[in-house]
Structure formats: structure tokens, C-alpha cells
Scaffold this motif. Sequence first.
Motif, PDB file in Angstrom:
ATOM      1  N   LEU A 446       0.822  -1.211   0.000  1.00 32.12           N
ATOM      2  CA  LEU A 446       0.000   0.000   0.000  1.00 32.12           C
ATOM      3  C   LEU A 446       0.855   1.259   0.000  1.00 32.12           C
ATOM      4  CD1 LEU A 446      -2.725  -0.929   2.665  1.00 32.12           C
ATOM      5  CD2 LEU A 446      -2.793  -1.272   0.188  1.00 32.12           C
ATOM      6  N   SER A 447       0.306   2.323  -0.571  1.00 32.81           N
ATOM      7  CA  SER A 447       0.948   3.641  -0.495  1.00 32.81           C
ATOM      8  C   SER A 447       0.739   4.210   0.906  1.00 32.81           C
ATOM      9  CB  SER A 447       0.327   4.581  -1.525  1.00 32.81           C
ATOM     10  OG  SER A 447      -1.028   4.860  -1.193  1.00 32.81           O
ATOM     11  N   GLY A 448       1.439   5.322   1.195  1.00 30.41           N
ATOM     12  CA  GLY A 448       1.266   5.966   2.495  1.00 30.41           C
ATOM     13  C   GLY A 448      -0.167   6.395   2.735  1.00 30.41           C
ATOM     14  N   GLY A 449      -0.834   6.907   1.681  1.00 26.89           N
ATOM     15  CA  GLY A 449      -2.228   7.334   1.821  1.00 26.89           C
ATOM     16  C   GLY A 449      -3.166   6.164   2.081  1.00 26.89           C
ATOM     17  N   GLU A 450      -2.908   5.024   1.429  1.00 21.65           N
ATOM     18  CA  GLU A 450      -3.760   3.839   1.642  1.00 21.65           C
ATOM     19  C   GLU A 450      -3.565   3.275   3.046  1.00 21.65           C
ATOM     20  OE1 GLU A 450      -4.130   1.963  -2.849  1.00 21.65           O
ATOM     21  OE2 GLU A 450      -2.240   1.731  -1.762  1.00 21.65           O
ATOM     22  N   ARG A 451      -2.325   3.246   3.517  1.00 23.93           N
ATOM     23  CA  ARG A 451      -2.078   2.774   4.895  1.00 23.93           C
ATOM     24  C   ARG A 451      -2.759   3.700   5.903  1.00 23.93           C
ATOM     25  NH1 ARG A 451       2.813  -0.757   5.204  1.00 23.93           N
ATOM     26  NH2 ARG A 451       3.069  -0.136   7.365  1.00 23.93           N
ATOM     27  N   ALA A 452      -2.739   5.006   5.601  1.00 22.69           N
ATOM     28  CA  ALA A 452      -3.411   5.958   6.499  1.00 22.69           C
ATOM     29  C   ALA A 452      -4.900   5.650   6.579  1.00 22.69           C
ATOM     30  CB  ALA A 452      -3.186   7.386   6.000  1.00 22.69           C
ATOM     31  N   ARG A 453      -5.499   5.277   5.448  1.00 22.06           N
ATOM     32  CA  ARG A 453      -6.935   4.958   5.458  1.00 22.06           C
ATOM     33  C   ARG A 453      -7.226   3.673   6.239  1.00 22.06           C
ATOM     34  NH1 ARG A 453      -8.454   4.133   0.034  1.00 22.06           N
ATOM     35  NH2 ARG A 453      -6.606   4.960  -0.982  1.00 22.06           N
ATOM     36  N   VAL A 454      -6.288   2.725   6.223  1.00 18.25           N
ATOM     37  CA  VAL A 454      -6.452   1.520   7.045  1.00 18.25           C
ATOM     38  C   VAL A 454      -6.417   1.892   8.525  1.00 18.25           C
ATOM     39  CG1 VAL A 454      -5.448  -0.708   7.684  1.00 18.25           C
ATOM     40  CG2 VAL A 454      -5.480  -0.014   5.289  1.00 18.25           C
ATOM     41  N   LEU A 455      -5.479   2.761   8.908  1.00 22.41           N
ATOM     42  CA  LEU A 455      -5.392   3.201  10.300  1.00 22.41           C
ATOM     43  C   LEU A 455      -6.650   3.938  10.735  1.00 22.41           C
ATOM     44  CD1 LEU A 455      -1.692   4.466  10.435  1.00 22.41           C
ATOM     45  CD2 LEU A 455      -2.635   2.564  11.727  1.00 22.41           C
ATOM     46  N   LEU A 456      -7.208   4.753   9.847  1.00 26.60           N
ATOM     47  CA  LEU A 456      -8.435   5.467  10.176  1.00 26.60           C
ATOM     48  C   LEU A 456      -9.610   4.497  10.314  1.00 26.60           C
ATOM     49  CD1 LEU A 456      -8.180   8.648   7.904  1.00 26.60           C
ATOM     50  CD2 LEU A 456      -7.862   8.506  10.387  1.00 26.60           C
ATOM     51  N   THR A 457      -9.608   3.442   9.504  1.00 26.71           N
ATOM     52  CA  THR A 457     -10.646   2.409   9.634  1.00 26.71           C
ATOM     53  C   THR A 457     -10.611   1.801  11.032  1.00 26.71           C
ATOM     54  OG1 THR A 457     -10.373   1.872   7.287  1.00 26.71           O
ATOM     55  CG2 THR A 457     -11.574   0.288   8.636  1.00 26.71           C
ATOM     56  N   GLU A 458      -9.410   1.449  11.480  1.00 20.81           N
ATOM     57  CA  GLU A 458      -9.267   0.837  12.807  1.00 20.81           C
ATOM     58  C   GLU A 458      -9.610   1.835  13.910  1.00 20.81           C
ATOM     59  OE1 GLU A 458      -5.369  -0.816  13.053  1.00 20.81           O
ATOM     60  OE2 GLU A 458      -5.778  -2.381  11.568  1.00 20.81           O
ATOM     61  N   LEU A 459      -9.281   3.106  13.691  1.00 17.34           N
ATOM     62  CA  LEU A 459      -9.614   4.128  14.680  1.00 17.34           C
ATOM     63  C   LEU A 459     -11.124   4.256  14.823  1.00 17.34           C
ATOM     64  CD1 LEU A 459      -7.858   6.152  16.371  1.00 17.34           C
ATOM     65  CD2 LEU A 459      -8.458   7.867  14.674  1.00 17.34           C
TER      66      LEU A 459
END
Length: 638
Positions: A446-459
Motif C-alpha cells: 500500500l501507499s502511504g495514503g492507503e495505509r493511512a486509510r487503514v489506520l483510520l478504519t481501525e480508529l
Amino acid sequence: MALLSVNSLDMGFGEDDLFLNMSFEIQPGDRIGLIGVNGSGKTTLFKLLVGDYKPNKGTISLGKGTTIGYMEQHVCRNLDRSAYNEVVSVFSHLSDIEMELDTLNAQISAGIGDTNKLVERQAMLHDEFTREGGLTYRSRARSALLGLGFDDSRMSLPVGSLSGGQRAKLQLAKLLLCGAKLLLLDEPTNHLDVQAVEWLEEYLLNSNSSYIVISHDRYFLDRVTNKTFDLEHKRLTMYKGNYSTYLPQKQERELTKQREYDNTMREIHRLEGIIEQQKRWNREKNIKTAESKQKVIDRLQKNLEKPENAPGEINFTLSANERSGDDVLLVENLAVGFDGNTIFENVNMDIKRGERVFLIGPNGCGKTSLLKTLMKLYEAQSGRITLGEGVKIGYYDQIQQNVDSNKTIFDEISDKYPAMTNTEIRNTLARFMFKGEDVFKYVSDLSGGERARVLLTELMLSGANFLLLDEPTNHLDISSCEALQTALMNYEGTLLAVSHDRYLINSLADRIYYLTDRGVEEFRGSYDEFMEKTHKDEVIQKPKQKQESENKLDYKNKKERDAQRRKAKADLNRLEAKITEIEESISELEEQLQAPETASDYELATKLSEELQAKNDELEQYMDKWAKLSEIVESAES
């Protein structure tokens, strides 16, 4: 006259079109923000403008004398050159003139060659050198490096020893100083701390260059742009004003288009009803009426443009599963450090339920370390941390280490939230733009932006009532930043966030803590209010001292500094007057050298040339003194 004109531009790769029929002009004084989701073609447009790519269709025309500056043109390739010399290399034309002037001076002094021609060449080069900023180019290079966070010791380091971020700063400095009439700035605030970004804003606002800037920093766009280009649905739409002005304009435009579409469709349906009725009656007059109405429908449908849905955007809410007590976090005299070295000490914080608190400070002051200490990932050197009753923490890590790179996105969510069904997981991930087979991408890919969206999902799924966020808008495009901001505005829990996103801080902050090595200083209100209280660029160096003796010492030091500053300013004024006097003398000597009677008098020409050389040498010495004294005055006043 336009600096640049783009007409009917089409661009794509293979069968995928990025944009179609794009046309616009850049005029002197235009400061344009280029907005669009990731993948919409913003950087591709820049590469087209500088000639790295060829369009599928259309033309790009430069105005007479227009030069384009692009960051990619200033890659640092000489790794042995010092950082300062790398930036100065952008003035190679001036340094070449300087070297030739030195050679000419030596030849004239030694009486080598045709003195008249040498003096004529010298005068021409000196005019060019002065006109193009030769007297200040070294100080301008140093000033740019200081503004971007380089001190004297870093300026002397070889390029090869610098980090990727530091090299990017050198590229930016070279771009700003290159003298191009049109600058193309692609995420220029990356790798910059807040102080460097504020310096860049002031530089651009005082620049004579026009520019197009791609940035996800909304506060930056608000400060430095006067037009906005929106690249969406393969079309470019132009708006007057900065980012905040553009948003309501775009919303109104979309509402207008939707109303026009809805009204036209209602009219079409009404006419279709008339046609159906006329056909049932089936008389000659009825048939003619039906045909007439059908022509009206055809004309309406020909010009009908259906509004397109907004491009993919994340859409989520943040909510707390349980309510915490009124006291959420109490930090008392906290000190953190590693290997015996203290990063900060005497940190005291008291955060209540429902507050939105931001932690800011210069790079390297320990903001991330403070959050990790609150999370018990780091051990404090001293002090106490107390969490309130019923507090459940949700942590967003800017380094993105909270996700397992060996798992797919689907497995990452499934393993952390095993009670969720496959359908629930897919529906949740779809809200963060992971659809279809995308959910089976490995986190490592994943790109940095896609990983950020995964983290936001978990948040979102955590249901935490106290969020600790470390640079949450890093890696996000503007639409995702807006979605996160909306979610945080509607969040009923408590927030403590580290962020350089001034737009986010301005919109959300109830309080701001400014962190230094000696503790934190508290400010109530938004980022703009914080800046007003600290007099814009003034940064708090240390908390107020309680001992009266130290207060007296501070007062004495301040008086001494003020006296030194006044003396330096007086010396600077005297220097400037002397420089003006010398420059006038140089002008007079140059006029005498160019006079016809001088050309025929060898001895007079030689004498005047020697006097001119002496005056130029004297001017250079005074300019060196002026540059050093200017830095002292600027430092004292800041």
C-alpha cells in the motif's frame, strides 16, 4: 500578455484518459492552487508544461520571455558539493561573470591586451552583473537556506551526507532562486516544519513570479493563492480566490448544475406525457404536435449534462462506545529522554472530557515521544501520568507501525475485530475507498495514503473515547483531510493531536500546548489566535521564570540586546549611505570611461580603470559588511 496558454489539451495513458479538452491561461500575478484527488493528473500536467510528456492532443504555448521553473529540474547530482554551494550553483551565470570580471581586472591592471576593449567589456559585464542581482546572490542563497531550516554548520555539509528531506529542501531553494517567471510547485511544504512553511509563504507572497502550486496544506493554499484550478472528472474548472473561497463556489456551482438538470428532466418528462397523450388520439393534428414536442425533447437532451458523482472520498464518523469521566488526562512534571539525554522536562497537562487539544512545537522537540510515553510505549525519566476513570485510548501512529505488513487489508481488520462478519468488514472498508479486490491487497504493497486509510478504519472501529493522533493528515489528499476534519468535529470524545496542519488546528482547537525542552506553554483558542498571541513568528523559548533575580537578569539582558540592536541598525544605516556614495562614484567613473574623449586618451582610460577597480573592491568589502550586519539586525529583531 499571458505567460502560458493551454488549448484543448487531452492526456492519458493507453485507454485511460486523465483529462480532456483542458484550456487555460496564466497571467502575470496569478498564484494558482491546483486541486484534485490523487491520480487525477496534477503532476502529469506539470510534466506536460515543462515538456517531459507530450499531450495526446492540444497545444501548450509559452509567452515571450517566459521561463518555467520546476523542482525536478533542480535535482542535486554533485554529492561532494556543500549544501550552500549547491544552492549557489543556480546562479552559475553570475559566478561566471564574476570570474570573467576578475580576469579582466587583472588584465587591465597588468596592461595586457587592448585596454579600451577590455574596459568596454568590463563595463558591460558589470552592468549585467548588477542588473541581475550579482551583488546579493550569495546572501539570497544563504537567506533561503536559513529560512528552510539550515544553520551554518549544515550549509557546509556535503550533499551526499544529507537526508532525502534535506536534499528536497535544497531543490526547493534552487527553484525559488532560479529567476523563472512561472514556478511549478509540487507539494513544496513536504519535509518543512511550521517555521519553514511560514518563511516559504512570505517568500512567495513577496515574489515577482507567478506560480501553480499542488498542495494538501489547506492553510498554505489559503495564504499564497488567488485562484484555484479544480481537476475533477477529467475536466479543469477555474475559480477565483483561495482554497476557502473556492469551496462554497464549487458547492454552489454543483447545486446549480443539479437544479438545471432536475428542471430539464422535469420538462422532458412533461413533454413525453404530452407526446404519449397525442399519440393515443392519433389524429393528423395530434401527430404533428407529438413530432414538434419530440424535437423540443431532442434539443433539450442534446445539451443536457448529467451531474457526475463526486470522485471517491472516504466517508466515516468517529464515536465513543462509552463515556469517560470528566478528568481524562493529568500529566505532572513529566520528563522523557534516552541514553541519559533528556528531550524535555517539566511537562504539565490537564485535559478534560470533550476538549480538543493540539500539541505543537519545532521538529525534534519530542512531540511523538510524548504521545508514545502516554501510550506507555516509552518509559518516562520522571513525573506522573494519570488517566481518568473509564478512559479508552485510540492511537494513530504517524509512522504507521500499528498495521501488520504481512497481512491483507481484509485480514488486518478481521483479526483485530473478529466479531465482524465478512459483509460488515467489506462495507466498512468501502467507506474508506477499499472496494472489490482492493480489500485483498497486502499492507506491504500500500501507499502511504492507503495505509493511512487503514489506520483510520481501525480508529473508527475502536470506539475509543480519547484519541491520541500523531500527524493524522500526513499522506492524505485534501478530500480525505476534509472528511477527517468533519469526523473529528462531530466526535463527542476527547482529542489530543500532534499536527502541523494549521487548517485543522484552526478549525478544531480549544487549546494548544506548545512544547519545548523546558515544558509546555498553554494557549486557549485557534492557531491564528496562538500566532497573534506569540506575535506571528516569535517562538516561545522558555516558560516564565518565577525567581525575581532571574527576572531582573532577563530585563538586563533585554536592555543590552536592545542597545546592541539600536547600535547595529545605526551602523547599518551608515553603511547603506556609504554604499550609495560608492555606487554613485562608480557610475560617474563608468560614464567617464565611456566618453569619446576618454577612448582616445590611453593614460586617462588606464587611470579611470584603476580608480573603478579600486571603487569596486571597496564596494565589495562594504557589501560583505552590510550582509553580515543585516543578519545581526534581523536576528536581533526576531
